[in-house]
Design a protein around this motif. Structure first.
Motif, PDB file in Angstrom:
ATOM      1  N   LEU A 269      70.360 -31.854 101.407  1.00  0.00           N
ATOM      2  CA  LEU A 269      70.031 -31.385 100.067  1.00  0.00           C
ATOM      3  C   LEU A 269      70.788 -30.128  99.669  1.00  0.00           C
ATOM      4  CD1 LEU A 269      66.158 -31.947  99.915  1.00  0.00           C
ATOM      5  CD2 LEU A 269      68.007 -33.526  99.339  1.00  0.00           C
ATOM      6  N   THR A 270      71.320 -29.395 100.653  1.00  0.00           N
ATOM      7  CA  THR A 270      72.020 -28.144 100.348  1.00  0.00           C
ATOM      8  C   THR A 270      73.323 -28.054 101.125  1.00  0.00           C
ATOM      9  OG1 THR A 270      70.996 -26.845 102.129  1.00  0.00           O
ATOM     10  CG2 THR A 270      69.788 -26.984 100.032  1.00  0.00           C
ATOM     11  N   VAL A 271      74.200 -27.204 100.637  1.00  0.00           N
ATOM     12  CA  VAL A 271      75.476 -26.960 101.318  1.00  0.00           C
ATOM     13  C   VAL A 271      75.228 -26.342 102.686  1.00  0.00           C
ATOM     14  CG1 VAL A 271      77.622 -25.649 101.220  1.00  0.00           C
ATOM     15  CG2 VAL A 271      76.742 -26.731  99.149  1.00  0.00           C
ATOM     16  N   ALA A 272      74.316 -25.369 102.745  1.00  0.00           N
ATOM     17  CA  ALA A 272      74.043 -24.703 104.022  1.00  0.00           C
ATOM     18  C   ALA A 272      73.571 -25.701 105.069  1.00  0.00           C
ATOM     19  CB  ALA A 272      72.993 -23.611 103.825  1.00  0.00           C
ATOM     20  N   ALA A 273      72.709 -26.633 104.666  1.00  0.00           N
ATOM     21  CA  ALA A 273      72.224 -27.635 105.613  1.00  0.00           C
ATOM     22  C   ALA A 273      73.357 -28.540 106.076  1.00  0.00           C
ATOM     23  CB  ALA A 273      71.113 -28.467 104.963  1.00  0.00           C
ATOM     24  N   ALA A 274      74.253 -28.921 105.180  1.00  0.00           N
ATOM     25  CA  ALA A 274      75.386 -29.762 105.577  1.00  0.00           C
ATOM     26  C   ALA A 274      76.229 -29.076 106.636  1.00  0.00           C
ATOM     27  CB  ALA A 274      76.237 -30.109 104.349  1.00  0.00           C
ATOM     28  N   SER A 292      81.104 -31.038 100.844  1.00  0.00           N
ATOM     29  CA  SER A 292      80.192 -30.469  99.843  1.00  0.00           C
ATOM     30  C   SER A 292      81.012 -29.882  98.704  1.00  0.00           C
ATOM     31  CB  SER A 292      79.330 -29.364 100.468  1.00  0.00           C
ATOM     32  OG  SER A 292      80.112 -28.214 100.750  1.00  0.00           O
ATOM     33  N   GLY A 293      80.310 -29.311  97.730  1.00  0.00           N
ATOM     34  CA  GLY A 293      80.994 -28.660  96.628  1.00  0.00           C
ATOM     35  C   GLY A 293      81.785 -27.447  97.066  1.00  0.00           C
ATOM     36  N   ARG A 294      81.523 -26.945  98.260  1.00  0.00           N
ATOM     37  CA  ARG A 294      82.263 -25.801  98.796  1.00  0.00           C
ATOM     38  C   ARG A 294      83.541 -26.238  99.515  1.00  0.00           C
ATOM     39  NH1 ARG A 294      78.557 -22.116 102.409  1.00  0.00           N
ATOM     40  NH2 ARG A 294      77.396 -22.025 100.443  1.00  0.00           N
ATOM     41  N   THR A 295      83.691 -27.529  99.787  1.00  0.00           N
ATOM     42  CA  THR A 295      84.844 -28.037 100.523  1.00  0.00           C
ATOM     43  C   THR A 295      86.077 -28.076  99.629  1.00  0.00           C
ATOM     44  OG1 THR A 295      83.317 -29.467 101.752  1.00  0.00           O
ATOM     45  CG2 THR A 295      85.675 -29.919 101.981  1.00  0.00           C
ATOM     46  N   GLU A 296      87.179 -27.526 100.112  1.00  0.00           N
ATOM     47  CA  GLU A 296      88.424 -27.542  99.349  1.00  0.00           C
ATOM     48  C   GLU A 296      88.891 -28.976  99.120  1.00  0.00           C
ATOM     49  OE1 GLU A 296      89.999 -25.105  97.948  1.00  0.00           O
ATOM     50  OE2 GLU A 296      88.704 -23.502  98.701  1.00  0.00           O
ATOM     51  N   ASP A 297      89.647 -29.176  98.022  1.00  0.00           N
ATOM     52  CA  ASP A 297      90.050 -30.532  97.641  1.00  0.00           C
ATOM     53  C   ASP A 297      90.855 -31.211  98.737  1.00  0.00           C
ATOM     54  OD1 ASP A 297      90.302 -32.668  95.528  1.00  0.00           O
ATOM     55  OD2 ASP A 297      92.434 -32.197  95.813  1.00  0.00           O
ATOM     56  N   ALA A 298      91.776 -30.476  99.364  1.00  0.00           N
ATOM     57  CA  ALA A 298      92.589 -31.085 100.418  1.00  0.00           C
ATOM     58  C   ALA A 298      91.713 -31.524 101.588  1.00  0.00           C
ATOM     59  CB  ALA A 298      93.663 -30.103 100.887  1.00  0.00           C
ATOM     60  N   LEU A 315      80.284 -38.559 107.630  1.00  0.00           N
ATOM     61  CA  LEU A 315      80.433 -37.353 106.833  1.00  0.00           C
ATOM     62  C   LEU A 315      79.037 -36.808 106.585  1.00  0.00           C
ATOM     63  CD1 LEU A 315      83.145 -38.151 104.115  1.00  0.00           C
ATOM     64  CD2 LEU A 315      83.423 -37.194 106.413  1.00  0.00           C
ATOM     65  N   VAL A 316      78.865 -35.515 106.829  1.00  0.00           N
ATOM     66  CA  VAL A 316      77.603 -34.838 106.523  1.00  0.00           C
ATOM     67  C   VAL A 316      77.807 -34.214 105.156  1.00  0.00           C
ATOM     68  CG1 VAL A 316      75.877 -33.200 107.291  1.00  0.00           C
ATOM     69  CG2 VAL A 316      77.289 -34.404 108.972  1.00  0.00           C
ATOM     70  N   ALA A 317      77.140 -34.761 104.144  1.00  0.00           N
ATOM     71  CA  ALA A 317      77.528 -34.492 102.768  1.00  0.00           C
ATOM     72  C   ALA A 317      76.352 -34.123 101.883  1.00  0.00           C
ATOM     73  CB  ALA A 317      78.237 -35.717 102.178  1.00  0.00           C
ATOM     74  N   THR A 318      76.650 -33.352 100.862  1.00  0.00           N
ATOM     75  CA  THR A 318      75.728 -33.183  99.749  1.00  0.00           C
ATOM     76  C   THR A 318      76.020 -34.277  98.729  1.00  0.00           C
ATOM     77  OG1 THR A 318      77.231 -31.738  98.526  1.00  0.00           O
ATOM     78  CG2 THR A 318      75.740 -30.691 100.117  1.00  0.00           C
ATOM     79  N   SER A 319      75.369 -34.188  97.574  1.00  0.00           N
ATOM     80  CA  SER A 319      75.603 -35.201  96.538  1.00  0.00           C
ATOM     81  C   SER A 319      77.013 -35.146  95.980  1.00  0.00           C
ATOM     82  CB  SER A 319      74.595 -35.023  95.402  1.00  0.00           C
ATOM     83  OG  SER A 319      74.688 -33.723  94.835  1.00  0.00           O
ATOM     84  N   ALA A 320      77.830 -34.170  96.418  1.00  0.00           N
ATOM     85  CA  ALA A 320      79.239 -34.142  96.010  1.00  0.00           C
ATOM     86  C   ALA A 320      79.961 -35.418  96.431  1.00  0.00           C
ATOM     87  CB  ALA A 320      79.943 -32.923  96.624  1.00  0.00           C
ATOM     88  N   LEU A 321      79.493 -36.066  97.510  1.00  0.00           N
ATOM     89  CA  LEU A 321      80.023 -37.367  97.906  1.00  0.00           C
ATOM     90  C   LEU A 321      79.020 -38.404  97.412  1.00  0.00           C
ATOM     91  CD1 LEU A 321      82.207 -38.962  99.503  1.00  0.00           C
ATOM     92  CD2 LEU A 321      80.626 -38.926 101.430  1.00  0.00           C
ATOM     93  N   GLY A 322      79.293 -38.980  96.283  1.00  0.00           N
ATOM     94  CA  GLY A 322      78.284 -39.863  95.711  1.00  0.00           C
ATOM     95  C   GLY A 322      78.896 -40.993  94.941  1.00  0.00           C
ATOM     96  N   MET A 323      78.800 -40.891  93.632  1.00  0.00           N
ATOM     97  CA  MET A 323      79.120 -42.001  92.755  1.00  0.00           C
ATOM     98  C   MET A 323      80.505 -42.572  93.008  1.00  0.00           C
ATOM     99  SD  MET A 323      77.462 -40.470  89.262  1.00  0.00           S
ATOM    100  CE  MET A 323      78.224 -38.871  89.507  1.00  0.00           C
ATOM    101  N   GLY A 324      80.545 -43.857  93.264  1.00  0.00           N
ATOM    102  CA  GLY A 324      81.800 -44.569  93.299  1.00  0.00           C
ATOM    103  C   GLY A 324      82.570 -44.510  94.590  1.00  0.00           C
TER     104      GLY A 324
END
Length: 730
Positions: A269-274, A292-298, A315-324
């Motif tokens: 649920l959170t970046v810290a937890a990921a 997560s949203g903190r992960t650089e694009d590369a 991958l241990v992810a937040t909702s940044a890895l989601g749709m599609g």
């Protein structure tokens, strides 16, 4: 393809469409054919030039509809397809799929600004079949003024992917999507429009139709086609496993991750937890990566590629890895904590099992989930007073105001302020221009009733997630009913249907390692080094860099409130309204460990490297209106263990009291800048024995209390200020 064939020979068009599909999925001749419902949508778009709304489960083939339609329309001489797509990962998958079908696809998003000019030239020259854009581009000033008009004039098909983002009833509302209404109004007559989503109940579907003008009236020659199918996912085996605490959940993952089929995703649920989960699983020998949203694009690209190629187990992810995100053989999805909506949960588990007969889906709920839900709920549309304050500030300014300048006038965090401004922009009350935002002067009304209904809907969704965990019936049927799927029936695959459940057993050694990892205290607290922009507009003459001689040093906290280790223990103590009281022994002991590690670490005052500030001469506290017993007892414990005198307390200035929390840096600093004073006794102690001091407080949120108090202490003679708090907010 001729106009006669396009308009009259539907069988020939269908044959051509199936051929494009075979290229798209790399299937031999005859091995792939559009399903009837896919063809209905393509037929409506290509032949009848209608608008269509497709609500179908993940894996149904929505991208096939718009890529096949694109190939057919381009063969007729139509302009490029514009796909509005919300996530970079989704865009990358879509471009790869387009290439397989011989479709030339490009994207304009925040990750490739250096390519925008070249892409615009390629569009003008007819070399682009599909352009993918993020919704945020639609309201970027340069794009809106220089690119969008020509793009709208040449568009052959407009696709709104993940269209539930249009709706504030949906689980991932994105206000930039509402800019599409302007683009729809400017499209030439007869330009088809396709909206797609897998996660929309009846209320969200109706709102999408209203926002995008797709309409839900009975279909006819001028009406929109609505294609809605059953939302069952025949390959998914859903389950829930309730475990006692975060350490058990972490240990269970470590012990049983390799028992799960194939490669998959572990959602947190959170970046810290990921980041915590990734670190522990790697420590236990698993090949995993954080996303997560903190992960650089590369790094995101690399992580996606590793998962697609099965080079990582998860991958241990937040909702940044989601749709599609499309990996057909994704074997499992595990949630470490419950999302706050069944619709969001359905969307995320839909990543699994697209191209395999069985995929495992497991939810590991936690007691801390609800605190995280409350935080997300606090980000709802602001109160009318805050909105009116923003409009008044813009109306009273002779020049556009930037978001930082508005922060000095409006008590909202930047992300929430920007979201509000985007909604007001779409509503016509404000407009983004070069240099910031301006008021349009158009009348605007605060729809309090709607916002209240949305809040009640969110509460109902959270209750539904509690019910999902506790429900003894079919889990897939439960989710389908939450999505208003009329065909919902028992799936025969979930843990409740089969009676087959994952056991809670963990190895004692793993559990001990998990407790040790989660119990390991200490995170760095970075000091504030720059004053917020816009302070002079608020009457505060501070700007630029904080002088080094007035800054705090890098501090320490026991943990973050958002993590699953110390955060879970500290949230009940530091939640607003929690009773005050002396620090508990376990917390005090952990703080002492943090101090010992800090003293001996790089730059520490006891490691002899000469790089640190030197041993503190004493302890100083910050006056607290909410938790004075907690702060003072913590300082007393540190004083006793470290043999450091308590030098005194930085007090509130006369007629001032705890200013309370503020939402953004400018407003927080405005409330704090003259809120504290150094009392005579503390000033005398600092003058008598100048040196570093340990500054003790309970919570660092924006970090400005520590910055303001440290500045006072440095000016009063402290050679360094070492902040120590129980928790940081982030």
């Amino acid at each position: 393809m001729s106009d006669t064939l396009r308009l009259t020979d539907r069988a020939a068009v269908r044959e051509r469409a199936d051929a494009v599909l075979r290229d798209l999925v790399s299937a031999p001749d005859g091995a792939a054919r559009l399903r009837d419902d896919q063809w209905r949508a393509i037929e409506a778009l290509v032949i009848d030039r209608r608008r269509a709304l497709v609500v179908q489960r993940t894996g149904w083939g929505k991208s096939a509809v718009y890529f096949v339609a694109t190939a057919l329309l381009r063969a007729c001489g139509a302009g490029p397809t514009v796909i509005v797509s919300p996530l970079l990962a989704l865009m990358r998958n879509q471009i790869d799929a387009a290439v397989r079908a011989g479709i030339r696809a490009r994207t304009i998003n925040s990750a490739n600004p250096e390519e925008w000019e070249q892409i615009q030239a390629e569009i003008k020259d007819g070399e682009v079949d599909v352009l993918l854009v993020s919704p945020e581009r639609l309201n970027a000033v340069d794009f809106r003024e220089q690119v969008l008009p020509a793009l709208t004039a040449s568009t052959g098909l407009l696709v709104v992917d993940e269209a539930h983002c249009v709706s504030d009833w949906g689980h991932d509302f994105r206000p930039d999507y509402r800019r599409l209404r302007t683009m729809l109004d400017d499209l030439a007559p007869g330009i088809p429009v396709l909206a797609t989503t897998a996660t929309a109940n009846a209320r969200v579907t109706a709102d999408i139709a209203d926002q995008l003008g797709t309409g839900l009236a009975p279909t006819g020659d001028a009406g929109a086609l609505v294609v809605r199918g059953p939302l069952d996912r025949e390959s998914l085996a859903l389950g829930v496993l309730a475990l006692p605490d975060p350490a058990h959940r972490l240990a269970w993952l470590a012990d049983h991750l390799n028992d799960l089929p194939g490669a998959g995703i572990i959602y947190t649920l959170t970046v810290a937890a990921a980041e915590e989960v990734t670190a522990f699983l790697r420590q236990r020998g698993h090949v995993v990566a954080s996303y997560s949203g903190r992960t650089e694009d590369a790094e995101r690209r690399s992580a996606e590629a590793d998962l697609l190629a099965n080079r990582v187990k998860a991958l241990v992810a937040t909702s940044a890895l989601g749709m599609g995100f499309d990996k057909p053989d994704l074997g499992f999805v595990v949630h470490l904590g419950s999302p706050q909506s069944p619709i969001a949960y359905y969307q995320q588990v839909g990543r699994a099992g697209r191209g395999v007969d069985r995929a495992e889906v497991l939810l590991l709920p936690g007691r801390e989930d609800e605190a995280i839900w409350r935080y997300f709920a606090s980000l709802a549309f602001p109160a009318e007073e805050q909105v009116r304050t923003t409009l008044d500030a813009l109306s009273g300014s002779d020049a556009p105001l930037s978001t930082p300048a508005l922060e000095a006038r409006v008590d909202l965090r930047r992300s929430r302020l920007e979201t509000m401004l985007k909604v007001l922009d779409v509503d016509g009350a404000v407009r983004r221009v070069r240099g910031g935002w301006t008021a349009t002067g158009q009348p605007w009304s605060y729809d309090a009733e709607r916002y209240a209904r949305v809040a009640r809907a969110r509460e109902a969704e959270q209750q539904a997630m509690r019910d999902y965990v506790a429900d003894a019936g079919c889990r897939m049927e439960f989710l389908r009913r939450q999505l208003d799927d009329d065909g919902a029936a028992p799936c025969g695959r979930c843990d409740n249907c089969t009676g087959e459940r994952r056991g809670p057993q963990v190895l004692a050694a793993t559990l001990e390692a998990a407790r040790s990892a989660l119990g390991r205290p200490g995170v760095e607290v970075e000091p504030r080094r720059m004053w917020p922009t816009g302070l002079p507009a608020a009457g505060i003459d501070l700007r630029g860099r904080i002088p080094v001689e007035e800054q705090a040093s890098v501090g320490r906290a026991l943990g973050r409130l958002s993590d699953i280790g110390w955060g879970s223990r500290l949230r009940p103590v530091l939640t607003p309204g929690a009773p005050d009281g002396p620090v508990t022994e376990p917390v005090a002991d952990a703080v002492v460990r943090v101090l010992a590690d800090w003293a001996q670490g790089p730059g520490g005052w006891a490691n002899g490297d000469g790089q640190g500030p030197g041993r503190p001469t004493g302890v100083v506290t910050v006056a607290s209106g909410r938790r004075p017993q907690l702060v003072e007892s913590l300082a007393g414990r540190i004083s006793a263990v470290g043999r450091l005198p308590v030098l005194g307390r930085v007090e509130y200035a006369p007629h001032r009291r705890d200013p309370g929390p503020r939402s953004n840096s400018a407003q927080r600093l405005r409330a704090l800048v003259d809120a504290f004073v150094i009392p005579p006794g503390l000033a005398a102690a600092l003058a008598a024995a100048p040196g570093p001091v340990l500054l003790v407080d309970d919570l660092a949120d924006t970090g400005w209390t520590l910055a303001v108090v440290s500045r006072l202490l440095r000016r009063a003679g402290a050679t360094a200020v070492l902040p120590l708090v129980l928790a940081v907010q982030g």
